[in-house]
Write a protein that holds these residues in place. Structure first.
Motif, short mmCIF file in Angstrom:
data_model
loop_
_atom_site.label_atom_id
_atom_site.label_comp_id
_atom_site.label_asym_id
_atom_site.label_seq_id
_atom_site.Cartn_x
_atom_site.Cartn_y
_atom_site.Cartn_z
N ASP A 1 -11.63 0.85 -10.28
CA ASP A 1 -10.82 0.36 -11.40
C ASP A 1 -11.72 -0.14 -12.52
O ASP A 1 -12.94 -0.14 -12.39
CB ASP A 1 -9.84 -0.72 -10.95
CG ASP A 1 -10.53 -1.99 -10.49
OD1 ASP A 1 -11.65 -2.27 -10.96
OD2 ASP A 1 -9.94 -2.72 -9.67
N SER A 2 -11.10 -0.52 -13.62
CA SER A 2 -11.91 -0.96 -14.76
C SER A 2 -11.80 -2.45 -15.00
O SER A 2 -12.07 -2.93 -16.08
CB SER A 2 -11.49 -0.19 -16.01
OG SER A 2 -10.11 -0.38 -16.24
N TYR A 18 -15.73 3.23 -11.49
CA TYR A 18 -15.02 4.34 -10.87
C TYR A 18 -16.02 5.18 -10.10
O TYR A 18 -17.13 5.41 -10.56
CB TYR A 18 -14.33 5.20 -11.93
CG TYR A 18 -13.13 4.52 -12.54
CD1 TYR A 18 -11.87 4.65 -11.96
CD2 TYR A 18 -13.26 3.73 -13.67
CE1 TYR A 18 -10.76 4.01 -12.50
CE2 TYR A 18 -12.16 3.07 -14.22
CZ TYR A 18 -10.92 3.22 -13.63
OH TYR A 18 -9.83 2.58 -14.14
N LEU A 40 -8.79 7.62 -15.97
CA LEU A 40 -9.15 6.47 -15.15
C LEU A 40 -7.95 5.53 -15.13
O LEU A 40 -7.53 5.02 -16.16
CB LEU A 40 -10.39 5.79 -15.74
CG LEU A 40 -11.59 6.72 -16.03
CD1 LEU A 40 -12.71 5.97 -16.75
CD2 LEU A 40 -12.11 7.35 -14.73
N ASP A 41 -7.43 5.32 -13.95
CA ASP A 41 -6.19 4.55 -13.83
C ASP A 41 -6.51 3.07 -13.66
O ASP A 41 -7.14 2.68 -12.69
CB ASP A 41 -5.42 5.05 -12.61
CG ASP A 41 -4.01 4.50 -12.59
OD1 ASP A 41 -3.72 3.57 -13.37
OD2 ASP A 41 -3.20 4.99 -11.79
N ASN A 42 -6.07 2.28 -14.61
CA ASN A 42 -6.31 0.86 -14.46
C ASN A 42 -5.08 0.12 -13.94
O ASN A 42 -5.10 -1.08 -13.77
CB ASN A 42 -6.78 0.22 -15.77
CG ASN A 42 -7.06 -1.25 -15.58
OD1 ASN A 42 -7.69 -1.62 -14.60
ND2 ASN A 42 -6.59 -2.08 -16.48
N SER A 47 -18.21 6.57 -19.40
CA SER A 47 -17.41 6.13 -18.25
C SER A 47 -18.20 5.22 -17.31
O SER A 47 -17.63 4.58 -16.45
CB SER A 47 -16.91 7.34 -17.46
OG SER A 47 -17.99 7.95 -16.77
N GLU A 97 -5.41 -4.01 -21.89
CA GLU A 97 -6.69 -3.36 -21.60
C GLU A 97 -7.87 -4.20 -22.06
O GLU A 97 -8.89 -4.25 -21.39
CB GLU A 97 -6.73 -1.96 -22.24
CG GLU A 97 -5.79 -1.00 -21.53
CD GLU A 97 -5.39 0.21 -22.35
OE1 GLU A 97 -4.72 1.09 -21.80
OE2 GLU A 97 -5.73 0.28 -23.55
N ASP A 118 -15.00 1.94 -19.91
CA ASP A 118 -13.72 2.14 -19.21
C ASP A 118 -12.57 1.31 -19.78
O ASP A 118 -11.42 1.71 -19.72
CB ASP A 118 -13.88 1.81 -17.73
CG ASP A 118 -14.92 2.70 -17.06
OD1 ASP A 118 -15.22 3.77 -17.62
OD2 ASP A 118 -15.41 2.31 -15.99
N SER A 146 -9.65 3.86 -20.06
CA SER A 146 -8.68 3.96 -18.96
C SER A 146 -7.27 4.15 -19.49
O SER A 146 -6.97 3.87 -20.64
CB SER A 146 -8.78 2.74 -18.05
OG SER A 146 -8.55 1.57 -18.77
N CYS A 165 -2.20 7.89 -15.55
CA CYS A 165 -3.28 8.40 -14.68
C CYS A 165 -2.93 8.38 -13.20
O CYS A 165 -3.73 8.82 -12.38
CB CYS A 165 -4.57 7.63 -14.96
SG CYS A 165 -5.19 7.85 -16.64
#
Ligand code: NAG
Ligand code: NAG
Ligand code: NAG
Ligand code: NAG
Ligand code: NAG
Length: 486
Positions: A74-75, A83, A251-253, A315, A381, A413, A417, A437
C-alpha cells in the motif's frame, strides 16, 4: 577493494547503474560466451516446412505477450508504504517478492550467503537467491555486453565476475555481482486467466545492502527496476521479444495491492503526455499546480530549473517531494482554507495537526501537464492518519537535490495510487486516469489481437507492524548516478 573507503557522490543524472568491478567473486557457474546464437534449422538440407511452421507457431505464441504481475502493498506511510510484486527465479523456480520501482533500472535480490542483508522481515517471508541451487544460473563476466554497457571501468577484466553497486536517493545501497537466470512470469491467456512463461534475465545478486535496504523491518527480497534504460527488467524482456516496452500499474490504496501488467492497455483509455527525452527517469513537463480552483503563482522555473527538467514519476517513492519554492505556496494555500489548525512537526519532516472533521473540507490539488493531462491528488491521498485525531501531510519540502543544487520534484505513490498509470516507452508517452484499482483493466494480446481482462491482486503481507512502525518507512528510492571518487 574496501568499499567503505570510497567516497560516493550522489547526482541525479543517471549515466549508468554504477557497476563496480572489484575482487573476483566465486560463482558456481562457469563463464559463458556472449550471445550464443544458434539456429535450430541451420544446415538442414531438406526444408521441413511442417517443422518450420510448428517452430513459428511456437515462437509466435511466445511473442509480445501480456504479463500479469501479482501485486501487494500500500502507499500509506504509516503502514508499509511500498508496493511489491511476485516473480519466480531460477530452476526449480522460487518465488521472490520485489519492490516495484519505476525510478531505477536493475532487478536485484538478496543473495544467499550475503554479508549484510535482511534475514527476517515483518512483511513477507524472505527467500535469498541461491545460484548454486539453480541449474539455469550463469555468472555474468566483464566481457559480457550487459556488463560493458553499464560499466566503463578499466578494471573490468575479461573473465572476472561483473560486480555492481546501486545507490538510491534515500542513501541506501545494494552491492553484489550479476547473475543470468530464468525468470518465470504469469502470461495472460484469457479473461482473468494466466499460464506461465519464462525469459532470461540478468540481475544483481545483492551480497551487501546498506541503509534501509539492509534492515529487516518491512524488508522484501529486492527491487525490480522498471526504468526505460536497456538494463531494466522490461527492456531485457523486450529485447528477447517476449514483451512490448509498455506497462501499466494501478496501485490500490483503499484495500492494498492492485494491478501491474506488461503489455498494451486498451481499457480504460488514458490521456497521455510526452516523456522528456533527455531524462533517464520517467519525467514529464509540469506547467501548473491548482489548489482547489486557484492556480498557484509560481516562478516560471520553479520545477524546471537547470538540466534536470520536469517532474519524475516514480512508483518506488512513497510520497511527493517538491522544491521549497513550490512546497511553501502550496502548503500556504491549503492551510488558508483551515486557519484554525495548529500545526506541529513529527519526525522532522511531517507537518501534522489535530483534526476530527471530514477530509473533503480540504482542497484537491491538481497538477497540470503538457497536452492538458492533469493529475488530481485528493485529501484522502495527501493526508494520512497517525492517530484517531491526528493527521499529517504527505507533501515533502525539498528532500533531494542534484549535484548542481537543483531541487527535484518527484511524484510517488501518494499521487499515483488509485489511478491507472500507463508507461508507453516505445511511443515515449506516459498517461493516467482515475481508476478503481481493486477492479480490472483490459490488455491486448499482440499475436492474436484478443482482448483479455486482468484483475487486481492483493498479495498477503503481515500487517502486525502497522502501528508500531509509525512513519519509519518513508522510502525515497530513486537511483542516482554514483560517481566514484577513489
Ligand atoms: C520456458 O518455457 C518453455 C515454453 O513453455 C518451456 O519449454 C521451458 O521448459 C521453460 N524453461 C524453463 C527453464 O522453465
Ligand atoms: C539499447 O538497446 C537498443 C536496442 O537493442 C540499442 O539500439 C541501443 O544502442 C542500446 N543502448 C545502449 C546504451 O546500449
Ligand atoms: C490511503 O488510503 C487510506 C484509507 O483510504 C487513507 O487514510 C490514506 O490517507 C491514504 N494514503 C495515501 C498516501 O494515499
Ligand atoms: C471497485 O471494484 C471492486 C471490485 O470490482 C468493487 O468491489 C468496489 O465496490 C469498487 N469500488 C468502487 C468505489 O467503485
Ligand atoms: C489486502 O492484504 C492485506 C494484507 O494481507 C490485508 O490487510 C487487507 O485487508 C487486504 N485487502 C483486501 C481487500 O482483502
Amino acid at each position: 577493494m574496501d568499499l567503505k573507503r570510497r567516497q560516493w557522490f550522489l547526482s541525479v543524472i543517471l549515466l549508468s547503474a554504477a557497476l563496480l568491478i572489484g575482487p573476483q567473486f566465486s560463482s558456481a557457474a562457469a563463464t559463458t560466451p556472449v550471445f550464443e546464437v544458434r539456429s535450430k534449422f541451420a544446415g538442414k538440407r531438406e526444408k521441413d516446412l511442417g517443422a518450420l511452421k510448428a517452430h513459428d507457431v511456437h515462437r509466435h505464441s511466445r511473442l509480445l505477450s501480456a504479463i500479469d504481475l501479482p501485486l501487494g502493498g500500500d502507499s500509506q506511510p504509516e503502514s508499509i508504504g511500498l508496493y511489491f510484486a511476485k516473480i519466480g527465479l531460477g530452476t526449480p523456480s522460487r518465488d521472490f517478492h520485489v519492490q516495484v520501482d519505476t525510478g531505477s533500472d536493475i532487478l536485484w535480490v538478496n543473495c544467499a550467503g550475503c554479508i549484510r542483508c535482511p534475514r527476517k522481515s515483518d512483511l513477507v517471508e524472505l527467500t535469498p537467491y541461491d545460484a548454486d541451487a539453480s541449474s539455469t544460473a550463469k555468472s555474468v563476466s566483464c566481457d559480457d555486453s550487459f556488463c560493458s554497457y553499464v560499466n566503463q571501468r578499466s578494471e573490468c577484466h575479461a573473465g572476472s565476475t561483473c560486480q555492481y553497486v546501486i545507490m538510491y536517493g534515500d542513501g541506501s545501497s545494494t552491492n553484489g555481482y550479476l547473475v543470468r537466470d530464468v525468470v518465470h512470469l504469469d502470461l495472460v491467456t484469457g479473461n482473468r486467466q494466466t499460464g506461465s512463461t519464462n525469459g532470461t534475465i540478468i540481475f544483481g545478486c545483492g551480497s551487501k545492502q546498506s541503509g534501509q535496504l539492509g534492515e529487516s523491518q518491512a524488508a522484501v527480497d529486492g527491487i525490480m527496476g522498471f526504468g526505460q534504460s536497456n538494463s531494466s527488467f522490461i527492456s531485457q524482456l523486450a529485447s528477447q521479444r517476449k514483451v512490448k516496452r509498455s506497462f501499466a500499474h494501478c496501485l490500490d490504496n483503499n484495500s492494498g495491492g492492485g494491478i501491474f501488467a506488461i503489455g498494451e492497455v486498451v481499457s480504460p483509455k488514458v490521456k497521455t503526455t510526452p516523456m522528456l527525452s533527455k531524462s533517464a527517469h520517467y519525467s514529464v513537463n509540469l506547467n501548473a499546480i491548482e489548489v482547489g480552483n486557484l492556480v498557484l503563482q509560481l516562478s516560471s522555473d520553479a520545477f524546471n530549473s537547470g538540466d534536470d527538467k520536469g517532474v519524475i514519476v516514480d512508483s518506488g517513492t512513497t510520497l511527493v517531494y517538491l522544491p521549497e519554492a513550490v512546497y511553501k505556496p502550496l502548503m500556504n494555500e491549503i492551510l488558508a482554507s483551515h486557519p484554525e489548525l495548529s500545526l506541529h512537526t513529527v519526525q522532522d519532516s511531517f507537518t501534522c495537526f489535530h483534526y476530527i472533521d471530514k477530509l473533503d473540507r480540504f482542497p484537491t490539488v491538481t497538477f497540470q501537464f503538457d497536452k492538458s493531462l492533469s493529475l488530481a491528488v485528493y485529501p484522502r491521498e495527501y493526508l494520512f492518519q497517525v492517530r484517531e485525531d491526528t493527521w499529517c501531510f504527505g507533501w515533502q519540502n525539498g528532500g533531494l537535490q542534484t549535484k548542481g543544487g537543483e531541487e527535484l520534484t518527484i511524484l510517488g505513490d501518494m499521487a499515483l495510487s488509485n489511478k491507472l498509470v500507463v508507461y508507453d516507452i516505445e511511443n515515449q508517452v506516459i498517461g493516467w486516469t482515475n481508476h478503481n484499482c481493486s477492479g480490472e483493466i483490459q490488455v491486448k494480446d499482440e499475436e492474436s489481437g484478443a482482448i483479455y481482462t486482468v484483475g487486481a491482486h492483493n498479495l498477503s503481507w503481515s500487517s502486525s507492524l502497522a502501528i508500531t512502525r509509525l512513519l519509519t518507512l518513508v522510502s525515497l528510492l530513486i537511483p542516482f548516478l554514483c560517481n566514484m571518487a577513489l
